[in-house]
Write a protein that holds these residues in place. Sequence first.
Motif, mmCIF file in Angstrom:
data_model
loop_
_atom_site.group_PDB
_atom_site.id
_atom_site.type_symbol
_atom_site.label_atom_id
_atom_site.label_comp_id
_atom_site.label_asym_id
_atom_site.label_seq_id
_atom_site.Cartn_x
_atom_site.Cartn_y
_atom_site.Cartn_z
ATOM 1 N N SER A 1 0.864 -1.179 0.000
ATOM 2 C CA SER A 1 0.000 0.000 0.000
ATOM 3 C C SER A 1 0.901 1.230 0.000
ATOM 4 C CB SER A 1 -0.887 0.013 1.247
ATOM 5 O OG SER A 1 -0.106 0.244 2.412
ATOM 6 N N LEU A 2 0.357 2.378 -0.300
ATOM 7 C CA LEU A 2 1.142 3.610 -0.280
ATOM 8 C C LEU A 2 1.673 3.872 1.126
ATOM 9 C CD1 LEU A 2 2.281 5.964 -1.813
ATOM 10 C CD2 LEU A 2 0.116 7.168 -1.506
ATOM 11 N N ARG A 3 0.876 3.581 2.120
ATOM 12 C CA ARG A 3 1.315 3.761 3.519
ATOM 13 C C ARG A 3 2.514 2.856 3.823
ATOM 14 N NH1 ARG A 3 -2.842 3.794 8.377
ATOM 15 N NH2 ARG A 3 -2.905 5.938 7.713
ATOM 16 N N GLU A 4 2.463 1.602 3.394
ATOM 17 C CA GLU A 4 3.583 0.689 3.620
ATOM 18 C C GLU A 4 4.834 1.176 2.897
ATOM 19 O OE1 GLU A 4 1.293 -3.582 4.102
ATOM 20 O OE2 GLU A 4 1.509 -2.707 2.090
ATOM 21 N N TRP A 5 4.656 1.651 1.663
ATOM 22 C CA TRP A 5 5.795 2.173 0.904
ATOM 23 C C TRP A 5 6.455 3.328 1.642
ATOM 24 C CZ3 TRP A 5 9.303 1.091 -2.429
ATOM 25 C CH2 TRP A 5 10.038 2.105 -3.019
ATOM 26 N N ARG A 6 5.643 4.245 2.109
ATOM 27 C CA ARG A 6 6.202 5.406 2.829
ATOM 28 C C ARG A 6 6.953 4.970 4.073
ATOM 29 N NH1 ARG A 6 0.892 9.066 1.959
ATOM 30 N NH2 ARG A 6 1.457 9.885 -0.077
ATOM 31 N N MET A 7 6.425 3.975 4.778
ATOM 32 C CA MET A 7 7.105 3.491 5.983
ATOM 33 C C MET A 7 8.461 2.881 5.644
ATOM 34 S SD MET A 7 3.911 1.907 8.118
ATOM 35 C CE MET A 7 4.939 1.351 9.463
ATOM 36 N N LEU A 8 8.580 2.253 4.479
ATOM 37 C CA LEU A 8 9.836 1.644 4.074
ATOM 38 C C LEU A 8 10.894 2.656 3.675
ATOM 39 C CD1 LEU A 8 8.563 -1.346 1.911
ATOM 40 C CD2 LEU A 8 9.838 -1.499 4.043
ATOM 41 N N VAL A 9 10.478 3.755 3.055
ATOM 42 C CA VAL A 9 11.470 4.665 2.473
ATOM 43 C C VAL A 9 11.695 5.957 3.254
ATOM 44 C CG1 VAL A 9 11.155 3.756 0.149
ATOM 45 C CG2 VAL A 9 9.800 5.707 0.879
ATOM 46 N N GLN A 10 10.836 6.282 4.187
ATOM 47 C CA GLN A 10 11.025 7.515 4.937
ATOM 48 C C GLN A 10 11.724 7.226 6.255
ATOM 49 O OE1 GLN A 10 7.139 9.286 5.300
ATOM 50 N NE2 GLN A 10 7.152 10.041 3.211
ATOM 51 N N ALA A 11 12.673 8.066 6.584
ATOM 52 C CA ALA A 11 13.380 7.934 7.856
ATOM 53 C C ALA A 11 12.451 8.344 8.995
ATOM 54 C CB ALA A 11 14.623 8.817 7.854
ATOM 55 N N PRO A 12 12.557 7.663 10.124
ATOM 56 C CA PRO A 12 11.744 8.061 11.276
ATOM 57 C C PRO A 12 12.060 9.497 11.693
ATOM 58 C CG PRO A 12 12.859 5.968 11.684
ATOM 59 C CD PRO A 12 13.401 6.522 10.401
ATOM 60 N N ALA A 13 11.071 10.167 12.229
ATOM 61 C CA ALA A 13 11.267 11.543 12.685
ATOM 62 C C ALA A 13 12.368 11.571 13.745
ATOM 63 C CB ALA A 13 9.977 12.099 13.252
ATOM 64 N N GLY A 14 13.276 12.492 13.591
ATOM 65 C CA GLY A 14 14.351 12.657 14.556
ATOM 66 C C GLY A 14 15.511 11.690 14.357
ATOM 67 N N ALA A 15 15.409 10.811 13.364
ATOM 68 C CA ALA A 15 16.488 9.853 13.128
ATOM 69 C C ALA A 15 17.670 10.563 12.484
ATOM 70 C CB ALA A 15 16.013 8.725 12.227
ATOM 71 N N GLY A 16 18.827 10.215 12.929
ATOM 72 C CA GLY A 16 20.044 10.785 12.368
ATOM 73 C C GLY A 16 21.026 9.672 12.069
ATOM 74 N N PRO A 17 22.176 10.022 11.608
ATOM 75 C CA PRO A 17 23.177 8.999 11.316
ATOM 76 C C PRO A 17 23.624 8.288 12.596
ATOM 77 C CG PRO A 17 24.068 11.199 10.956
ATOM 78 C CD PRO A 17 22.630 11.358 11.316
ATOM 79 N N LEU A 18 23.981 7.026 12.450
ATOM 80 C CA LEU A 18 24.459 6.231 13.568
ATOM 81 C C LEU A 18 25.847 6.723 13.966
ATOM 82 C CD1 LEU A 18 23.785 3.714 15.295
ATOM 83 C CD2 LEU A 18 24.980 2.369 13.562
ATOM 84 N N GLU A 19 26.022 7.003 15.257
ATOM 85 C CA GLU A 19 27.328 7.457 15.735
ATOM 86 C C GLU A 19 28.258 6.263 15.903
ATOM 87 O OE1 GLU A 19 26.892 9.799 19.250
ATOM 88 O OE2 GLU A 19 25.575 11.239 18.267
ATOM 89 N N ARG A 20 29.537 6.496 15.729
ATOM 90 C CA ARG A 20 30.532 5.422 15.800
ATOM 91 C C ARG A 20 30.479 4.701 17.143
ATOM 92 N NH1 ARG A 20 33.371 2.261 12.373
ATOM 93 N NH2 ARG A 20 35.003 1.267 13.560
ATOM 94 N N THR A 21 30.349 5.439 18.222
ATOM 95 C CA THR A 21 30.325 4.805 19.551
ATOM 96 C C THR A 21 29.096 3.900 19.703
ATOM 97 O OG1 THR A 21 29.252 6.767 20.477
ATOM 98 C CG2 THR A 21 31.642 6.622 20.710
ATOM 99 N N THR A 22 27.981 4.304 19.136
ATOM 100 C CA THR A 22 26.772 3.480 19.183
ATOM 101 C C THR A 22 26.986 2.201 18.385
ATOM 102 O OG1 THR A 22 25.408 5.460 19.392
ATOM 103 C CG2 THR A 22 24.287 3.437 18.725
ATOM 104 N N LEU A 23 27.589 2.314 17.205
ATOM 105 C CA LEU A 23 27.882 1.148 16.383
ATOM 106 C C LEU A 23 28.806 0.187 17.130
ATOM 107 C CD1 LEU A 23 27.877 -0.475 13.757
ATOM 108 C CD2 LEU A 23 29.743 0.996 12.971
#
Length: 58
Positions: free
Chosen positions: A25-47
């Motif tokens: 569905s369009l809703r499922e597609w959007r969930m797959l391709v849009q980044a969650p709100a407030g999501a940023g790149p993974l920091e090295r220490t977190t990785l």
Amino acid sequence: MTPWAEMLRTAAALGIAPEAFWRLSLREWRMLVQAPAGAGPLERTTLERMMEDWPDGG
């Protein structure tokens, strides 16, 4: 107008087969391709912490 060609290329890059793409569905597609709100790149220490917590055995 819906950018079907662009969406299909994105689906292919994500490893989504055409049959699966057309069942989304369009809703499922959007969930797959849009980044969650407030999501940023993974920091090295977190990785590094995640790698210690869940080693892949490799």
